[in-house]
Structure formats: structure tokens, C-alpha cells
Design a protein around this motif. Structure first.
Motif, PDB file in Angstrom:
ATOM      1  N   GLY A 147       1.276   7.303  -7.076  1.00 12.64           N
ATOM      2  CA  GLY A 147       0.206   8.239  -6.715  1.00 12.64           C
ATOM      3  C   GLY A 147      -1.149   7.597  -6.523  1.00 12.64           C
ATOM      4  O   GLY A 147      -2.177   8.172  -6.895  1.00 12.64           O
ATOM      5  N   LYS A 148      -1.183   6.408  -5.936  1.00 13.33           N
ATOM      6  CA  LYS A 148      -2.459   5.774  -5.656  1.00 13.33           C
ATOM      7  C   LYS A 148      -3.264   6.634  -4.683  1.00 13.33           C
ATOM      8  O   LYS A 148      -2.733   7.088  -3.670  1.00 13.33           O
ATOM      9  N   PRO A 149      -4.551   6.889  -4.977  1.00 13.20           N
ATOM     10  CA  PRO A 149      -5.371   7.699  -4.062  1.00 13.20           C
ATOM     11  C   PRO A 149      -5.393   7.126  -2.648  1.00 13.20           C
ATOM     12  O   PRO A 149      -5.425   5.906  -2.459  1.00 13.20           O
ATOM     13  N   LYS A 150      -5.385   8.019  -1.674  1.00  5.90           N
ATOM     14  CA  LYS A 150      -5.295   7.602  -0.280  1.00  5.90           C
ATOM     15  C   LYS A 150      -6.486   6.754   0.147  1.00  5.90           C
ATOM     16  O   LYS A 150      -6.349   5.837   0.955  1.00  5.90           O
ATOM     17  N   ASP A 151      -7.659   7.069  -0.384  1.00  3.63           N
ATOM     18  CA  ASP A 151      -8.870   6.359   0.038  1.00  3.63           C
ATOM     19  C   ASP A 151      -9.176   5.125  -0.813  1.00  3.63           C
ATOM     20  O   ASP A 151     -10.212   4.490  -0.646  1.00  3.63           O
ATOM     21  N   ARG A 211       1.354   3.935  -3.207  1.00  5.47           N
ATOM     22  CA  ARG A 211       0.985   5.328  -2.951  1.00  5.47           C
ATOM     23  C   ARG A 211       2.127   6.269  -3.302  1.00  5.47           C
ATOM     24  O   ARG A 211       1.938   7.297  -3.946  1.00  5.47           O
ATOM     25  N   ILE A 212       3.339   5.920  -2.879  1.00  2.00           N
ATOM     26  CA  ILE A 212       4.489   6.798  -3.082  1.00  2.00           C
ATOM     27  C   ILE A 212       4.920   6.818  -4.539  1.00  2.00           C
ATOM     28  O   ILE A 212       5.188   7.881  -5.115  1.00  2.00           O
ATOM     29  N   TYR A 238       0.831  -1.202   0.000  1.00  3.04           N
ATOM     30  CA  TYR A 238       0.000   0.000   0.000  1.00  3.04           C
ATOM     31  C   TYR A 238       0.869   1.257   0.000  1.00  3.04           C
ATOM     32  O   TYR A 238       0.639   2.189  -0.797  1.00  3.04           O
ATOM     33  N   LEU A 239       1.891   1.299   0.864  1.00  2.00           N
ATOM     34  CA  LEU A 239       2.768   2.466   0.921  1.00  2.00           C
ATOM     35  C   LEU A 239       3.560   2.623  -0.373  1.00  2.00           C
ATOM     36  O   LEU A 239       3.705   3.745  -0.890  1.00  2.00           O
ATOM     37  N   ARG A 243      -8.886   6.462 -13.744  1.00  2.00           N
ATOM     38  CA  ARG A 243      -9.011   6.834 -12.331  1.00  2.00           C
ATOM     39  C   ARG A 243     -10.467   6.739 -11.882  1.00  2.00           C
ATOM     40  O   ARG A 243     -10.800   7.143 -10.770  1.00  2.00           O
ATOM     41  N   GLN A 286      -2.103  -3.297 -10.284  1.00  2.00           N
ATOM     42  CA  GLN A 286      -2.544  -2.003  -9.784  1.00  2.00           C
ATOM     43  C   GLN A 286      -1.934  -0.868 -10.586  1.00  2.00           C
ATOM     44  O   GLN A 286      -2.600   0.116 -10.904  1.00  2.00           O
ATOM     45  N   LYS A 311      -8.743   1.414  -1.624  1.00  2.00           N
ATOM     46  CA  LYS A 311      -8.313   0.174  -0.993  1.00  2.00           C
ATOM     47  C   LYS A 311      -8.503  -0.962  -1.986  1.00  2.00           C
ATOM     48  O   LYS A 311      -9.515  -1.028  -2.677  1.00  2.00           O
TER      49      LYS A 311
END
Length: 338
Positions: free
Chosen positions: A148-152, A144-145, A140-141, A188, A180, A154
Motif C-alpha cells: 500500500g505504498k502511496p501513489k505520490d 504499491r500492490i 514501484y508496482l 506514514r 521501504q 517516490k
């Protein structure tokens, strides 16, 4: 509307029949009688037990197509093999161990009817081991880093996508597949819904620490952030070294008798040598993957495709340019048979 259910299989001879039959019953209950199952045996090390069970399912059900890979390619590449052979308007990925339970399928299908291109099922309460949950958190981290995966947003291995997403994704030909990353660079318009995570009925997860690290490293192919990080670190330590040199000169002027320390010098040399090797390795990893891509290393190699009528199927080796044309020429009579 044809639904394609793609299931990568790895040592799943004792569970895959139940997965197929429960999922089939659930789709019928939901009013979706047109479906196909693409079962991909990822070279299971169980003396052929999984492949024999897939062949038996293909013989029992006309909507089952079994694909045998010639070597282990990893879960994401096995799913890519299934995507290449799927012909559905909606494509669903599930696991083979009953943890992505068929009873939860209606949540994903209801959500995608709202107009989304991709819908993930996620687990508020995971039944994985602590090690696997930690690995999921690192993934997940990382995503995201790096991309740029959206924070919300899952995610899990239980998802539904539309056909145009599949058509774009299978154009990717590198062996370093990270689904992913491919999905996020396609659209998106993505949603996720909470679903129940069931206990694993048989055996244990096939993911080892080595396989998890290999999967996470695949995300490098979708981002230049590690290379930019190398540049930023170079700037930072260059500035730091200049400031350090100025401090040493000033201290020497103030106190000419000050002795320069050999241990501190060796520590600095070892530290910066290690840093240089780290970033050279990062650059080398990118170059190596480019080299393997240019040499057409396949994502997967199909040994055999098994259907009920045992019809010959075009062999694929991870070079996926013809699949879109194949899916567009599928006759309506083939769908009516399901």
C-alpha cells in the motif's frame, strides 16, 4: 545535532573518498559540523581494494568508521549494518558512486526540517540504464500492490530518517530486508523531494537481474497479499470449473453424440497443475523464510570495525537488540570529537 551518513560500498575504491570528502564539505557549508560516516564494505570482490580505501579514510578522518562484512549481504542488509552502528539524530543513506550527489543533500535536510520523519530524494530524470529503470518501475508496482505504498510517494536510495525510525527499524532481524517496507510500517509521515541524478563516474551498477529479483521478493515478508491472491484464484477457478462442468453436461444432453476431447482435457490438467505448483511454491517461500528466521540466519556478519583510534567495537551478527541501548549511552564528549 549529530548527522550519520551511511554508505554501503561495493567495488567503490575509486569513488568513495570523493563521496566522503564532498559530503563532509557540504555538511560544513550547511552549518552541520557534527557528523559521522559509517562506510560498510559489502564484501567487495576487488581483492580488498575497497576495504583498503575505507581503512585509509578511517585513518585520515576521525569521523569515519569502516565496517567490513564477512560475506556479501546485499545493499539493504549492508545499510542495516550501518544503521546498527550509527549514533546520529538524523541518519542519511547515500550511494558510493557519486550518483546520489552531496550537492543535493540540502534539499533533503531542508525538507525534513518541516517536521517529516522520513524524506526521500527522487529523480525526475534518471541516469540509470534502461534495464535498471525497468527494474525500478517493477519495484514501484510491487511495493504499491503489496504494502500500500502511496501513489505520490517516490523513493530512491538517497534518504534521511529520524533516530526513532532507526531505533524501530533495527529491531527487524530477518535476513530478508526491504527498507521501504520497514519504513512504511513505521510511519506514514513521509515526504519526497526532486533532486538531480548524476551520471555514474566509474564502473557500472552491481545490480544484476538475479539481485533485483531477490530484492523484490523480499517485500513478500511485509505482506500477505500473495497468499490472499492464491485464495482468490482458488475461488475463481473453482467457480469456473463448476460452470464448465455444467456447460459440458448441458451440451452432452443436447447432443449425445458429442465426443469429449482428450487434448482439451490434457491442457486443463497441465494448466491447473501448474497453477497449483505456483501457489504451493508461494506458500513454501513463506514457510522457508519463517524457518530461516527461526534458525536466526543473520542479516549480516561483521568481520572488522575500523576507526582512527582502532578502538574495539562490539561485534554484531544481525541480532540487533542491543543497539538502541548503545546509542543512548553515547557520551557528549564523543560527539565533540567529531
Amino acid at each position: 545535532m549529530l548527522h550519520s551518513i551511511i554508505i554501503p560500498c561495493y567495488k567503490s575504491s575509486r569513488t568513495i573518498r570523493e563521496v566522503v570528502e564532498l559530503t563532509s564539505a557540504e555538511l560544513n557549508r550547511l552549518g552541520h559540523p557534527e557528523y559521522e560516516f559509517i562506510l560498510v564494505d559489502d564484501y567487495s570482490p576487488d581483492d580488498g581494494a575497497t576495504l583498503r580505501e575505507l581503512k585509509a579514510l578511517a585513518a585520515d578522518y576521525p569521523f569515519v568508521k569502516a565496517i567490513s562484512l564477512a560475506k556479501n549481504s546485499g545493499q539493504h542488509n549492508a545499510v542495516m549494518a550501518g544503521l546498527n552502528y550509527a549514533q546520529g539524530d538524523l541518519l542519511i543513506a547515500m550511494d558510493d558512486d557519486m550518483q546520489t550527489h552531496p550537492s543535493q543533500l540540502h534539499f533533503l535536510l531542508d525538507e525534513i526540517e518541516k517536521g517529516y520523519d522520513i524524506v526521500y530524494g527522487y529523480y525526475p530524470d534518471k541516469k540509470h540504464s534502461a534495464f535498471r529503470n525497468f527494474g525500478s518501475y517493477l519495484n514501484y508496482l510491487t511495493v504499491r500492490i503489496l504494502i500500500g505504498k502511496p501513489k505520490d510517494m517516490k523513493t530512491s536510495s538517497y534518504w534521511v530518517i529520524r533516530k526513532f525510525v532507526r531505533d524501530y527499524v533495527i529491531q527487524y532481524q530477518s535476513p530478508y530486508t526491504h527498507l521501504q517496507g520497514l519504513f512504511l510500517r513505521t510511519t506514514r509521515n513521509i515526504s519526497c523531494v526532486p533532486i538531480k541524478h548524476f551520471e555514474r563516474e566509474v564502473g557500472q551498477s552491481g545490480y544484476t537481474l538475479k539481485k533485483l529479483i531477490q530484492l523484490y521478493s523480499n517485500i513478500m515478508g511485509y505482506s500477505v497479499v500473495p497468499l490472499r491472491l492464491s485464495t482468490y484464484c482458488g475461488y475463481f477457478f473453482s467457480i469456473l470449473s463448476i460452470l464448465g462442468a455444467l456447460a459440458i453436461v448441458i451440451r452432452k444432453l443436447v447432443n449425445p453424440a458429442m465426443a469429449l476431447g482428450w487434448p482439451s482435457m490434457m491442457c486443463a490438467i497441465c494448466f491447473f497443475s501448474g497453477l497449483i505448483m505456483l501457489f504451493m511454491g508461494t506458500i513454501g517461500e513463506y514457510l522457508g523464510r519463517m524457518f530461516l528466521g527461526m534458525n536466526k540466519q543473520p542479516q549480516f556478519v561483521v568481520r572488522e570495525v575500523i576507526t582512527q583510534n582502532n578502538a574495539p567495537d562490539t561485534e554484531k551478527t544481525g541480532i540487533n537488540t542491543s543497539t538502541v541501548e548503545e546509542s543512548q549511552t553515547t557520551s557528549s564528549s564523543d560527539i565533540e570529537k567529531l
